[in-house]
Design a protein around this motif. Structure first.
Motif, PDB file in Angstrom:
ATOM      1  N   LYS A  10     -46.272 -52.212  -8.167  1.00  0.00           N
ATOM      2  CA  LYS A  10     -45.130 -51.671  -9.077  1.00  0.00           C
ATOM      3  C   LYS A  10     -45.616 -50.564 -10.019  1.00  0.00           C
ATOM      4  N   GLU A  53     -39.390 -45.993 -12.072  1.00  0.00           N
ATOM      5  CA  GLU A  53     -40.300 -46.963 -11.839  1.00  0.00           C
ATOM      6  C   GLU A  53     -39.891 -47.225 -10.273  1.00  0.00           C
ATOM      7  N   SER A  55     -41.798 -48.928  -6.477  1.00  0.00           N
ATOM      8  CA  SER A  55     -42.719 -49.978  -5.807  1.00  0.00           C
ATOM      9  C   SER A  55     -43.267 -49.009  -4.680  1.00  0.00           C
TER      10      SER A  55
END
Length: 67
Positions: A10, A53, A55
């Motif tokens: 992440k 944000e 991953s």
């Protein structure tokens, strides 16, 4: 979203460099960076922007190590 990959890092998008077909996406992961090359179409479909944000999903068959 469910995914079979177990190597997910992440982080935050810090740079997107779009070409005509592909884009380089730089992700800050705790002070280290990972760069992914994906299609511009994928960037647009995800609505990806700097500061998002995300991953980074890493397939073990695609990881190389150096010493």
């Amino acid at each position: 979203m469910k995914i079979s990959a177990r190597n997910a890092l992440k982080g935050k998008v810090v740079e997107i460099a779009k070409g005509q077909i592909v884009a380089k996406v730089k992700i800050d992961i705790g002070g280290q960076s990972v760069t992914s090359v994906v299609s511009v179409e994928a960037i647009d479909d995800l609505g990806l922007t700097v500061g998002d944000e995300v991953s980074a999903i890493i397939k073990s068959t695609e990881v190389m190590l150096a010493k």
